[in-house]
Design an enzyme around this catalytic site. Structure first.
Site, PDB file in Angstrom:
ATOM      1  N   SER A  25      36.940  47.367  38.917  1.00  0.00           N
ATOM      2  CA  SER A  25      36.851  48.134  39.646  1.00  0.00           C
ATOM      3  C   SER A  25      36.997  49.660  39.608  1.00  0.00           C
ATOM      4  O   SER A  25      36.230  49.959  38.999  1.00  0.00           O
ATOM      5  CB  SER A  25      39.197  47.724  40.371  1.00  0.00           C
ATOM      6  N   ASP A  53      35.747  38.755  46.309  1.00  0.00           N
ATOM      7  CA  ASP A  53      35.470  40.081  46.521  1.00  0.00           C
ATOM      8  C   ASP A  53      35.899  41.064  47.934  1.00  0.00           C
ATOM      9  O   ASP A  53      34.613  40.700  48.354  1.00  0.00           O
ATOM     10  CB  ASP A  53      35.392  41.039  45.870  1.00  0.00           C
ATOM     11  N   HIS A  81      39.765  40.776  44.826  1.00  0.00           N
ATOM     12  CA  HIS A  81      40.133  41.429  43.704  1.00  0.00           C
ATOM     13  C   HIS A  81      40.232  41.608  42.943  1.00  0.00           C
ATOM     14  O   HIS A  81      40.056  41.633  42.059  1.00  0.00           O
ATOM     15  CB  HIS A  81      39.952  43.294  44.691  1.00  0.00           C
TER      16      HIS A  81
END
Length: 387
Positions: free
Chosen positions: A173, A334, A367
């Site tokens: 991320s 995601d 995610h």
């Protein structure tokens, strides 16, 4: 989000004989001064860092782990035997694991403006810190910081340790942004690059989505334009974190964790009744926010909104400077940093590899799969680091 990701499991052959890390020690790195990308000179900067494994004689076995938005340098192991859970990537970092600490010296550093400003295990300079020039918290006088600033603090630490090259830089991320910036900014120092649930750029759509995380704080009168007492965090912080949680989860994973509207009778009869799923979501966010700082969240949002490789006007051109062997690991479901963004990034590095991380047992956590199901690509990651 570690409170949602205490889900790590083993079972792959690569982890079958893996051992636990010894207890981890948080260390402090101090810089007398640091010049940010915005041109502001910070004095007496400090960040926390930790390491696993042993640095070899020629210092060639170092792997840097760069952490995600709400995380810290605590990537693996435990600080205390009584800790409820180990670091967020403990499934892949340790003796005999994909990032094998019998072979590699693995280190990670707290970001500037770390959101966990009040955790006893986080050491960081940010808006909640005392400005040595005034003796008061920085608040919004703290300068805007960028992904490049995070990288430069890490570089200063590595220079102090005498580490001139990195076997790999790996991060999920917001950590993927830092990993990519390392390979762009210092192509001769990075041999391998692994952006996990990441992208080389943030577009307008994604930047506005991130602004949704900031607005509950900015619109809260108790925020007081950033001048709130640090022991009285704005209520908007919990609402902001609720947005973070939902945006990072795929609907499949969310719907398995939170009740459907049909299960509650009160909301069928009163507008004042609160949706049970939202109440539970906000409760989880409030629990997590106890050690967080609202201004710090705003600074990390802005650093993420500003992200593009090289921090100039042409991120594809900047990405072309990367010399590291590269493995992109987006999560299939995601909806925050989408596989399409990873694919667009990967196209600028035609020789790089690409593999998606699926959800567990056919259920996507979006995610979060880059944290909770990272062990599903353990063998691939281990092989990539070995060649």
């Amino acid at each position: 989000m570690k409170w949602l990701v205490a889900l790590f499991c083993t079972g792959l052959s690569v982890l079958a004989t893996a051992a636990e890390l010894p207890l981890v020690q948080k260390q402090q790195f101090d810089l007398a001064e640091f010049s940010t990308q915005s041109g502001v000179q910070l004095k007496q900067v400090k960040v926390g860092w930790e390491a696993y494994g042993t640095l070899n004689a020629d210092k060639s076995n170092a792997i840097l782990i760069t952490h995600y938005f709400s995380g810290s340098s605590h990537a693996a192991g435990k600080y205390r035997s009584t800790d409820a859970a180990p670091g967020y990537w403990d499934a892949i970092i340790g003796p005999g694991k994909a990032i094998d600490t019998n072979k590699f010296y693995v280190l990670s550093v707290d970001s500037l403006a770390n959101i966990n400003a009040f955790s006893p295990d986080v050491i960081t300079t940010g808006p909640a810190s005392i400005n040595p020039a005034t003796g008061k918290p920085y608040g919004l006088s703290f300068p805007v910081v960028t992904i490049t600033d995070f990288v430069e603090v890490q570089r200063a630490l590595l220079d102090t340790l005498g580490i001139k090259k990195l076997h790999a830089v790996i991060g999920p991320s917001m950590g993927s942004f830092q990993a990519i910036e390392w390979a762009v900014r210092y192509p001769e120092r990075v041999q391998r690059l692994v952006p996990v649930i990441g992208t080389a750029y943030i577009d307008a759509y994604s930047a506005v989505r991130l602004e949704r995380w900031a607005q509950p704080i900015k619109q809260d009168p108790s925020w007081q334009q950033g001048q709130y007492p640090l022991n009285q965090q704005p209520a908007g912080l919990a609402l902001a974190l609720a947005h973070v949680i939902q945006d990072a989860l795929h609907p499949q994973g969310f719907n398995q964790s939170y009740p459907a509207p049909a299960q509650d009778s009160a909301i069928h009869h009163s507008i004042k009744a609160e949706l049970p799923a939202f109440s539970q979501l906000l409760s989880a966010a409030k629990g997590r926010s106890a050690q967080m700082d609202a201004n710090s969240l705003l600074y990390l949002v802005r650093a993420s909104q500003l992200w593009r490789a090289g921090m100039g006007d042409n991120w594809p051109q900047a990405l072309a400077q990367v010399k590291a062997k590269t493995l992109w690991l987006p999560a299939t479901g995601d909806l925050l940093l989408t596989p399409a963004m990873a694919q667009a990034s990967q196209q600028q590095l035609p020789s790089s590899r690409y593999q998606e991380i699926a959800g567990k047992k056919g259920v996507s956590n979006g995610h979060y799969d880059g944290l909770s199901n990272i062990q599903s690509v353990s063998q691939l990651l281990s092989d990539f680091l070995s060649h």
